[in-house]
Design a protein around this motif. Structure first.
Motif, mmCIF file in Angstrom:
data_model
loop_
_atom_site.group_PDB
_atom_site.id
_atom_site.type_symbol
_atom_site.label_atom_id
_atom_site.label_comp_id
_atom_site.label_asym_id
_atom_site.label_seq_id
_atom_site.Cartn_x
_atom_site.Cartn_y
_atom_site.Cartn_z
ATOM 1 N N GLN A 354 -1.817 11.592 -7.968
ATOM 2 C CA GLN A 354 -1.168 12.475 -8.657
ATOM 3 C C GLN A 354 -0.573 12.776 -7.994
ATOM 4 O OE1 GLN A 354 -1.161 14.574 -11.011
ATOM 5 N NE2 GLN A 354 -0.485 16.663 -10.701
ATOM 6 N N ARG A 355 -0.819 13.060 -6.276
ATOM 7 C CA ARG A 355 0.014 13.195 -5.328
ATOM 8 C C ARG A 355 1.129 12.589 -5.163
ATOM 9 N NH1 ARG A 355 -0.188 14.475 0.055
ATOM 10 N NH2 ARG A 355 -2.395 14.867 -0.079
ATOM 11 N N GLU A 356 1.651 11.088 -6.019
ATOM 12 C CA GLU A 356 2.552 10.669 -6.204
ATOM 13 C C GLU A 356 3.585 11.135 -7.041
ATOM 14 O OE1 GLU A 356 4.234 8.454 -3.318
ATOM 15 O OE2 GLU A 356 3.207 9.793 -2.518
ATOM 16 N N LYS A 357 3.017 11.664 -8.378
ATOM 17 C CA LYS A 357 3.667 12.576 -9.470
ATOM 18 C C LYS A 357 4.061 13.527 -8.584
ATOM 19 C CE LYS A 357 2.417 14.328 -13.997
ATOM 20 N NZ LYS A 357 1.841 14.473 -14.755
ATOM 21 N N LEU A 358 3.003 14.571 -8.063
ATOM 22 C CA LEU A 358 3.583 16.037 -7.381
ATOM 23 C C LEU A 358 5.054 15.344 -6.205
ATOM 24 C CD1 LEU A 358 0.737 17.415 -7.005
ATOM 25 C CD2 LEU A 358 2.427 18.248 -9.014
ATOM 26 N N TYR A 359 5.271 14.160 -6.049
ATOM 27 C CA TYR A 359 5.886 14.773 -4.445
ATOM 28 C C TYR A 359 7.158 13.693 -5.286
ATOM 29 C CZ TYR A 359 8.573 12.279 -0.001
ATOM 30 O OH TYR A 359 9.042 12.595 0.510
ATOM 31 N N ARG A 360 6.633 12.434 -6.296
ATOM 32 C CA ARG A 360 8.484 12.124 -7.234
ATOM 33 C C ARG A 360 9.330 13.696 -8.041
ATOM 34 N NH1 ARG A 360 4.998 8.351 -9.176
ATOM 35 N NH2 ARG A 360 4.573 8.919 -11.387
ATOM 36 N N ASN A 361 8.548 14.631 -8.535
ATOM 37 C CA ASN A 361 9.193 15.638 -8.793
ATOM 38 C C ASN A 361 9.960 16.401 -7.674
ATOM 39 O OD1 ASN A 361 8.007 15.226 -11.161
ATOM 40 N ND2 ASN A 361 5.937 17.002 -10.896
ATOM 41 N N TYR A 400 1.042 11.217 5.115
ATOM 42 C CA TYR A 400 0.008 10.458 4.394
ATOM 43 C C TYR A 400 0.499 9.177 4.070
ATOM 44 C CZ TYR A 400 -2.613 10.329 0.180
ATOM 45 O OH TYR A 400 -3.113 9.281 -0.722
ATOM 46 N N VAL A 401 1.684 8.695 4.327
ATOM 47 C CA VAL A 401 2.018 7.187 3.381
ATOM 48 C C VAL A 401 1.255 6.596 4.813
ATOM 49 C CG1 VAL A 401 2.997 5.600 3.835
ATOM 50 C CG2 VAL A 401 3.748 8.054 2.650
ATOM 51 N N ASP A 402 1.651 7.637 6.016
ATOM 52 C CA ASP A 402 0.627 6.419 7.742
ATOM 53 C C ASP A 402 -0.855 5.836 7.300
ATOM 54 O OD1 ASP A 402 3.638 6.606 8.931
ATOM 55 O OD2 ASP A 402 3.365 8.346 9.571
ATOM 56 N N GLN A 403 -1.448 7.130 7.203
ATOM 57 C CA GLN A 403 -3.046 7.323 7.156
ATOM 58 C C GLN A 403 -3.567 6.326 5.758
ATOM 59 O OE1 GLN A 403 -4.374 11.411 7.494
ATOM 60 N NE2 GLN A 403 -2.656 11.982 9.095
ATOM 61 N N ASN A 404 -2.753 5.971 4.632
ATOM 62 C CA ASN A 404 -3.156 4.794 3.345
ATOM 63 C C ASN A 404 -2.240 4.030 3.590
ATOM 64 O OD1 ASN A 404 -5.494 7.600 3.088
ATOM 65 N ND2 ASN A 404 -3.749 8.641 3.417
ATOM 66 N N PRO A 405 -1.877 3.508 4.190
ATOM 67 C CA PRO A 405 -1.003 2.369 4.139
ATOM 68 C C PRO A 405 -1.357 1.793 2.841
ATOM 69 C CG PRO A 405 -1.740 1.952 5.362
ATOM 70 C CD PRO A 405 -2.611 2.752 5.564
ATOM 71 N N GLN A 406 -2.796 1.119 2.661
ATOM 72 C CA GLN A 406 -3.098 0.512 0.866
ATOM 73 C C GLN A 406 -2.248 0.744 -0.489
ATOM 74 O OE1 GLN A 406 -4.912 3.016 2.534
ATOM 75 N NE2 GLN A 406 -6.008 3.552 1.331
ATOM 76 N N TRP A 407 -1.820 2.191 -0.617
ATOM 77 C CA TRP A 407 -1.495 3.296 -1.321
ATOM 78 C C TRP A 407 0.109 2.724 -1.557
ATOM 79 C CZ3 TRP A 407 -4.758 3.507 -4.857
ATOM 80 C CH2 TRP A 407 -6.179 4.326 -4.725
ATOM 81 N N GLU A 409 2.629 -0.175 -0.635
ATOM 82 C CA GLU A 409 2.621 -1.653 -0.420
ATOM 83 C C GLU A 409 4.465 -1.593 0.050
ATOM 84 O OE1 GLU A 409 1.753 -3.698 -3.362
ATOM 85 O OE2 GLU A 409 -0.155 -3.710 -3.906
ATOM 86 N N SER A 410 5.054 -1.070 -0.212
ATOM 87 C CA SER A 410 6.842 -0.946 -0.267
ATOM 88 C C SER A 410 7.564 -0.454 0.681
ATOM 89 C CB SER A 410 7.301 -0.416 -1.533
ATOM 90 O OG SER A 410 7.242 0.492 -1.907
ATOM 91 N N ARG A 411 6.131 1.201 0.624
ATOM 92 C CA ARG A 411 6.423 1.699 1.771
ATOM 93 C C ARG A 411 8.143 2.541 2.302
ATOM 94 N NH1 ARG A 411 2.935 0.734 6.731
ATOM 95 N NH2 ARG A 411 3.585 2.708 7.127
ATOM 96 N N ASP A 412 7.998 2.863 1.123
ATOM 97 C CA ASP A 412 10.004 3.488 0.777
ATOM 98 C C ASP A 412 8.750 4.952 0.232
ATOM 99 O OD1 ASP A 412 11.591 4.765 -0.021
ATOM 100 O OD2 ASP A 412 11.678 3.337 -1.908
ATOM 101 N N ARG A 413 8.571 5.498 1.425
ATOM 102 C CA ARG A 413 8.541 7.063 1.422
ATOM 103 C C ARG A 413 9.281 7.987 0.208
ATOM 104 N NH1 ARG A 413 7.247 7.906 7.585
ATOM 105 N NH2 ARG A 413 5.348 5.373 7.516
ATOM 106 N N LEU A 414 10.273 7.474 0.225
ATOM 107 C CA LEU A 414 11.574 8.422 -0.907
ATOM 108 C C LEU A 414 11.533 7.835 -1.737
ATOM 109 C CD1 LEU A 414 14.661 9.212 1.837
ATOM 110 C CD2 LEU A 414 12.806 11.077 1.206
ATOM 111 N N GLN A 415 11.465 6.780 -1.556
ATOM 112 C CA GLN A 415 10.963 6.469 -3.983
ATOM 113 C C GLN A 415 12.745 6.321 -4.088
ATOM 114 O OE1 GLN A 415 8.470 7.844 -5.726
ATOM 115 N NE2 GLN A 415 7.077 8.086 -4.855
#
Length: 442
Positions: A354-361, A400-407, A409-415
């Protein structure tokens, strides 16, 4: 000569009971449990309440005749249009108090109930004045003409407007005589701070909206009395225009800024009704200093013509608002701000999907900002709050990415997308040339 509308006492009682029942249903099944309505939920219930209002108009038409049906629909459409305009003020007040979105339903419900109470009082007062003094139509007409003039006056700066709404007389009075707190405590109106009972901002914003409802009533009641003088029609048209307003708020929240010409359309409608009232006052004139106290032979506007003017004006205004490039630009800015706030309201324990969906929006909205025509990008300069929200949202996502790297894998924060260069837009506020070539960051 038109025979006055006669509504029996049982019908009056049934109407009032029905309206109270609809309000109670709305409160117990929707507002009592704090939540953020989905677009689907808001659309469904908005259509239900509008259908109820239309069905009532059809009942008036069949049971009492075409004239009363036309007067009801003219009054309902006018009051609904004014209510939508009132939502702009509600939006400003709730933004200035930073009301959590899940609590906005309760605030709107309170505003609707208070508005119905105030307007009912003004309806019966207005009816009593009209029945006793025909010259009241002159006053109502002048009120509407002044209101129409105020609507087309240049707008104040956004910050000044929010400050004035959030610090009106009633709020200052409440803060002076009662201990208040700056933080919300769920949906509580009072909380305990440092061992003392204190009002929460939720109660303060309700007081602010209740205070503005008085001014709304002063505008809307003369408007509908310009279309019909039958108390039953005035009451039902006002009541049904307010029912469902809460759902309508969440349905058109993203479109409110898009209706950039709505105030001009309302100004035309109010001025038209104001002129109609003055013409009616001249026709019924008994003031000794006008035509020797005799009736003045003037053209009187029919209710059918009034309904046609109202509908045509609203159609033209909505059409040009929706196709306006400036309106589209303001909507994009509005949606970006809304998505940034939604992301920031998401706690770190929230579902990662859900967090990634909101961020993509949010990133999609930023891409829409970058695609705006150059001549409308200056609107972003004024949105310092938006720039701050974007910076905070991106910084929060990075943490959030730094604290949850398991989610990630590509570490592309801006997708794979670019983000708005907020620093460049801040510099552009002082020097517009600083924006050239710096629209986005890679």
């Amino acid at each position: 000569m038109l025979i006055p509308l006669v509504v029996s006492t049982p019908v009056w009682i049934a109407t009032i009971v029905g309206i109270i029942a609809l309000l109670a249903f709305d409160f117990f099944f929707h507002v009592r449990k704090s939540h953020i309505p989905t677009i689907g939920e808001a659309a469904k219930w908005t259509s239900i309440y509008v259908s109820i209002a239309i069905a009532f108009g059809v009942y008036m038409w069949i049971a009492y005749g075409q004239q009363w049906g036309v007067e009801y629909f003219a009054g309902y459409i006018t009051e609904l249009s004014l209510s939508v305009d009132n939502l702009f003020v509600f939006l400003i007040i709730m933004a200035s108090f930073k009301v959590p979105r899940q609590n906005q339903q309760a605030v709107l419900m309170f505003g609707i109930v208070v508005s119905l109470i105030f307007r009912t009082g003004f309806i019966f007062l207005g009816a009593a004045l009209i029945n006793s003094f025909a010259w009241v139509f002159y006053i109502f007409g002048l009120i509407l003409l002044l209101t129409a003039g105020n609507l087309i006056k240049p707008e104040k700066d956004g910050e000044d407007e929010e400050s004035s709404e959030a610090n009106n007389f009633i709020i200052r009075l409440a803060k002076r005589f009662m201990h208040t707190t700056d933080h919300y405590d769920g949906d509580k109106l009072f909380t305990v701070e440092n061992g003392k009972k204190a009002m929460t901002p939720l109660l303060l914003v309700m007081i602010a909206i209740g205070g503005t409802d008085v001014m709304f009533a002063l505008d809307s009641i003369p408007a509908i009395f310009g279309l019909t003088q039958e108390t039953y029609i005035v009451f039902t048209a006002v009541a049904f225009s307010l029912l469902g307003l809460r759902q309508l708020y969440f349905l058109i929240d993203g479109l409110l800024d898009r209706l950039i010409y709505l105030k001009y359309g309302l100004a035309i409608i109010l001025a038209f009704i104001g002129v109609k009232l003055i013409l009616h006052a001249l026709h019924e004139n008994n003031l000794p200093f006008i035509n020797g106290g005799e009736h003045v032979p003037v053209f009187e506007v029919s209710t059918e013509l009034s309904l046609g003017v109202i509908i045509a004006t609203l159609i033209v205004v909505i059409f040009f608002s929706l196709v306006s490039p400036k309106g589209k630009a303001l909507t994009t800015i509005k949606n970006t701000r809304r998505h940034a706030k939604q992301y920031l309201d998401t706690g770190f324990e929230a579902d990662p999907v859900q967090r990634e969906k909101l961020y993509r929006n949010l990133l999609n909205e930023e891409a829409a900002l970058l695609a705006l025509p150059e001549k409308y990008k200056h609107e972003i300069f004024r949105e310092q709050e938006l720039l701050d929200l974007l910076d905070e949202a991106h910084a929060t996502h990075d943490r959030y990415v730094d604290q949850n790297p398991q989610w990630f894998e590509s570490r592309d924060r801006l997708q794979g997308q670019a983000k708005l260069d907020t620093a460049a837009y801040r510099r552009a506020l002082e020097n517009p040339d600083a924006l050239e070539g710096a629209d986005h960051e890679d």
